[in-house]
Design an enzyme around this catalytic site. Sequence first.
Site, PDB file in Angstrom:
ATOM      1  N   ALA A 253       0.822  -1.219   0.000  1.00 40.66           N
ATOM      2  CA  ALA A 253       0.000   0.000   0.000  1.00 40.66           C
ATOM      3  C   ALA A 253       0.852   1.263   0.000  1.00 40.66           C
ATOM      4  CB  ALA A 253      -0.938   0.003   1.204  1.00 40.66           C
TER       5      ALA A 253
ATOM      6  N   SER B 224       5.831  -0.969   4.701  1.00 38.09           N
ATOM      7  CA  SER B 224       5.693  -2.105   5.610  1.00 38.09           C
ATOM      8  C   SER B 224       6.906  -3.030   5.544  1.00 38.09           C
ATOM      9  CB  SER B 224       4.412  -2.890   5.306  1.00 38.09           C
ATOM     10  OG  SER B 224       4.416  -3.380   3.974  1.00 38.09           O
ATOM     11  N   SER B 225       7.463  -3.220   4.362  1.00 41.79           N
ATOM     12  CA  SER B 225       8.636  -4.103   4.237  1.00 41.79           C
ATOM     13  C   SER B 225       9.851  -3.492   4.929  1.00 41.79           C
ATOM     14  CB  SER B 225       8.953  -4.374   2.759  1.00 41.79           C
ATOM     15  OG  SER B 225       9.359  -3.190   2.089  1.00 41.79           O
TER      16      SER B 225
ATOM     17  N   GLU C 114      15.818  -4.894   2.625  1.00 43.10           N
ATOM     18  CA  GLU C 114      14.993  -4.247   1.602  1.00 43.10           C
ATOM     19  C   GLU C 114      15.466  -4.616   0.200  1.00 43.10           C
ATOM     20  OE1 GLU C 114      11.967  -3.042   2.285  1.00 43.10           O
ATOM     21  OE2 GLU C 114      12.347  -0.906   1.906  1.00 43.10           O
TER      22      GLU C 114
ATOM     23  N   ASP D 234      12.719   4.445   3.006  1.00 40.85           N
ATOM     24  CA  ASP D 234      11.761   3.832   3.927  1.00 40.85           C
ATOM     25  C   ASP D 234      12.445   3.243   5.156  1.00 40.85           C
ATOM     26  OD1 ASP D 234       9.743   4.544   2.259  1.00 40.85           O
ATOM     27  OD2 ASP D 234       9.335   2.541   1.486  1.00 40.85           O
TER      28      ASP D 234
END
Length: 352
Positions: A96, A100-101, A148, A159
């Site tokens: 989304a 989150s990863s 990641e 992120d």
Amino acid sequence: MPRPLVSLECPTQSRSPGGIWVTSGATNHKEPGDVEAPTPEQVEKLKEVVAFPEDCKGSEHLAVLAFLYLYLSICRKQRTLPSLDVSVWSELPTGAGLGSSAAYAVCLAAALLTACEQIPNPLRDGEHASRWATEDLEFINKWAFQGERVIHGNPSGVDNAVSTWGGALRYQRGQMTPLKRPPALKILLTNTQVPRSTKALVANVRSRLIKFPKIVAPLLDSMDAISLECERVLGETTEAGLAPEQYRMLEELIDMNQHHLNALGVGHTSLDQLCQVTRAQGLHSKLTGAGGGGCGITLLRPDVGQPTVEVTKQALAGCGFDCWETSIGAPGVSIHQAASLDTAIRQALNGL
């Protein structure tokens, strides 16, 4: 924002999570500061070990591969690979555009590095939660970036940096700089539940830039200026927070940014609907992440009453969207005493 949590325990059983038996033979022990990027050959070998198909792209598959890479890489300095139970629970939806990863990779890296005593446990007696020292956070961030890479191939590193450090960061030409005094801005975070491919969206923007360079390049320059102006406004935060006129400036910047993103081709009808629903309540929204669906954020000024927020949330739910009240500027990765966790989180972890 909902936060993922990783719990590590050391049982007496002698196999790794996921039912994969691991034996530790001779290894080349690296120095504590060494961080290595995963090679395509290593990722393919991990797929063979767990009998995954070569083209596996599901989030569960990629999460297992990232864990195995971090576990084997971080723990290989041990005389024998430690036997661990790793329980992961998260409220962050996958795919989304909410990172989150990265949050998952940061939690794994922090937990494994602490369990293997490559960084000290910062939690002291009597403390409910604590954070690591700066140099330890840098080490966590470096390893999380490798996780990641297993999942995304060539991520920017933004992120995992945000998940590690928290607050707000400026990312410009590959350089990341923390904002000194980011205010805790209240927002609505809305998931349109429309799936999208970041890779495809980025490729489409690149194609449009090549096709219309004199149109798209100025758009990108303008978006850069919008970001810098937003940073300037946020940098003027006082102890009392932002003034009403500063909130109005942020709302104007949000609107301009959203229009530019639509012009770049990363908008979506679901995001247009989100903006229309919130605009009807006097609120301003934009997409977040890659666009093309995914999530959007809505700024909540201090003068917005709870009844307005509830009406907005109900209207968004009526569109089939998921919506949460949260804030920007939260702290990054932390370690918690199990007894201090919310009951719902403890129950979720115990049920895994």
